[in-house]
Design an enzyme around this catalytic site. Structure first.
Site, PDB file in Angstrom:
ATOM      1  N   CYS A   1     -17.556  67.455 -64.847  1.00 35.10           N
ATOM      2  CA  CYS A   1     -18.843  68.177 -65.288  1.00 35.10           C
ATOM      3  C   CYS A   1     -19.053  67.750 -66.685  1.00 35.10           C
ATOM      4  O   CYS A   1     -17.762  67.420 -67.540  1.00 35.10           O
ATOM      5  CB  CYS A   1     -18.814  69.730 -65.412  1.00 35.10           C
ATOM      6  SG  CYS A   1     -18.823  70.415 -66.961  1.00 35.10           S
TER       7      CYS A   1
ATOM      8  N   ASP B   1     -19.270  63.822 -54.547  1.00 33.18           N
ATOM      9  CA  ASP B   1     -19.095  64.604 -55.850  1.00 33.18           C
ATOM     10  C   ASP B   1     -18.182  64.139 -56.968  1.00 33.18           C
ATOM     11  O   ASP B   1     -18.321  63.967 -57.982  1.00 33.18           O
ATOM     12  CB  ASP B   1     -18.542  66.021 -55.772  1.00 33.18           C
ATOM     13  CG  ASP B   1     -19.303  67.041 -56.441  1.00 33.18           C
ATOM     14  OD1 ASP B   1     -20.119  66.718 -57.473  1.00 33.18           O
ATOM     15  OD2 ASP B   1     -18.711  68.286 -56.741  1.00 33.18           O
TER      16      ASP B   1
END
Lengths: 318, 318
Positions: free
Chosen positions: A240, A16
């Site tokens: 993000c 991630d």
């Protein structure tokens, strides 16, 4: 006497986190880092992603990484798999688990995966069929479970419905992801309580982002609701695209530091994690959000400053 | 039905934050910022510090600032006062409250204030005698109440003993300060419970730093223990000389954002606070730690990216 509660941490930095890095990290460096992480005491490590090399060039060396690492017997090695082709690649590398991802909000699924939720579910159902019976475990990470950056709140029944659909397909675990850091403590507590109530046979993991500073507070709320499994990212890597400059995934060393102080057994050796985190800036070419890397542990004491004898001061730090 | 609980926030950026700034902030700019803060709904604002201009040149304009601001009737205007001389200066400016500071650990008090704790207490007792009977309230901020960067843990009885000595002198409030971000949730809960139990007549405030990422988690623990008063710093300004590069005081907008979402009434208008925080980088010449300034509120939604229609992707942000 307090009973020491065992928690289970999944390190997601090399998947991630690294998927977001602009510069390619050498395969050997990835392997060396994962080998170091394997010695830290994690329950699980999300090693890499078997996505298309064109979609995520940063992780185009998934096979080489999976073949290159030394596996530690106590660790579950999981990988992200988007489709049957990815599942076949992952299975050929003898992964312990595949992790499937879709969003529980339609807009985010379209933005993130370029499909409707139903298209994603159909694709992931094919993956589940391909993996079932191989002995490889299946986890599903449900993105935007605590809010969608385009739609706002996602109703708890919507999250529970998607969990139910995957539970019916026989997956072993579901991860509820606060993809863009929209979760807040009371929401987390309620969602976790309801999810545990309805799915007591599923391994439930919480995946927080610190986008708005609440990751550790949300962890406390999840613990209150009986959650024992958490994703975390070394150095706080990851992030993000809707919050440029904001911090990313909850930072492993900050999470372990707090949980240890609060008396939990995370299984993870904080000193070893800090050593691994300290390698990151050189590896990725930039600073990481980790506060503990900068400030040290609370028990890392400082000498009395030399200046105390010489200099007058009323700085009054409170 | 949940009952909405009223909390009381004290904004400390213009004192605890500005005292650390290398470049002098113009008096008019300070006044304009404080006037903006006065319209935000805080219960209290720590305006400045009546320390020696040589010790803290950044706040050498304390009188001019106190005289220049427009006071809002609902707000308590408090100032830091280190000694009787400072108290006289503060009283001449008709402050609502004086805030006294000392550390509950000997090493930190020597490092921070260049005195033993007993010398500090004697000096602050003189301040209390000078202020008593004037109608001006007295608060004492006890630094290192959750750990000393030189000594480590500070036993809870030590903290309670210093509270008792000030309570006996008739102060109205005590602030327990986590000066270098060493507090952790279970410790906070225990300290707050014991402090409330022993000193139910004192206004008890908690002052957290986010040095190790735990400020909001510690706030949850303090709320659990019944605390309703919190210090916070706009933009997360402030910090500690023992953790270079780490974040500073708990960030007002991050605190208010979480508390509002969790259903508390902070009295504070988050949009107005964000407007004020957005002025800080230009005012102080550098970025601030605030995550909410970068990421926006959880309810600040984003449009579906244009690229969704054109570009394939399997980025799989979880």
């Amino acid at each position: 006497m307090n009973q020491i509660k065992r928690l289970y941490l999944n390190e997601v930095a090399t998947r991630d986190g690294f998927q977001n890095e602009a510069a390619f990290i050498d395969t050997d460096d990835k392997i060396a880092l994962i080998d170091a992480l394997s010695a830290c005491g994690y329950a699980k490590i999300e090693v890499t992603s078997f996505t298309s090399p064109k979609a995520i060039p940063a992780l185009r060396d998934a096979e080489a990484v999976m073949h290159g690492i030394k596996r530690s017997p106590g660790v579950v090695y999981t990988v992200l798999v988007p489709n049957v082709r990815g599942a076949e690649r992952a299975l050929s590398c003898r992964v312990d688990e595949v992790n499937l991802v879709m969003s529980v909000s339609e807009s985010h699924n379209r933005a993130n995966l370029r499909m409707t939720r139903e298209q994603s579910f159909a694709q992931l159902a094919d993956v589940i069929d391909a993996v079932r019976g191989t002995g490889v475990a299946i986890n599903v990470s449900l993105s935007t479970a605590m809010g969608c950056p385009m739609e706002g709140d996602v109703p708890i029944p919507t999250v529970l419905d998607w969990m139910a659909r995957f539970a019916q397909r026989g997956v072993q675990g579901v991860t509820l992801c606060d993809t863009t850091g929209m979760a807040y403590p009371n929401q987390v507590r309620e969602l976790c309580e309801r999810a545990r109530e309805q799915f007591d046979a599923l391994d439930l993991t919480l995946h927080f982002h610190n986008t708005r500073g609440m990751a550790l507070a949300n962890t406390l709320a999840a613990l209150d609701a009986g959650i024992v499994r958490f994703d975390a990212s070394l150095g706080g890597l990851g992030g993000c695209p809707y919050a440029p400059g904001a911090t990313g995934n909850v930072c492993t060393e900050e999470l372990v530091h707090m949980l240890e102080l609060d008396g939990y057994d995370t299984g993870v050796n904080l000193a070893a994690v800090l050593d691994a985190a300290a390698r990151l800036p050189a590896l990725i070419g930039h600073d990481v959000p980790s506060q503990i890397l900068k400030a040290g542990r609370r028990t890392d004491l400082h000498p009395l400053p030399q200046s105390v004898r010489g200099m007058p001061s009323q700085r009054a730090f409170s």
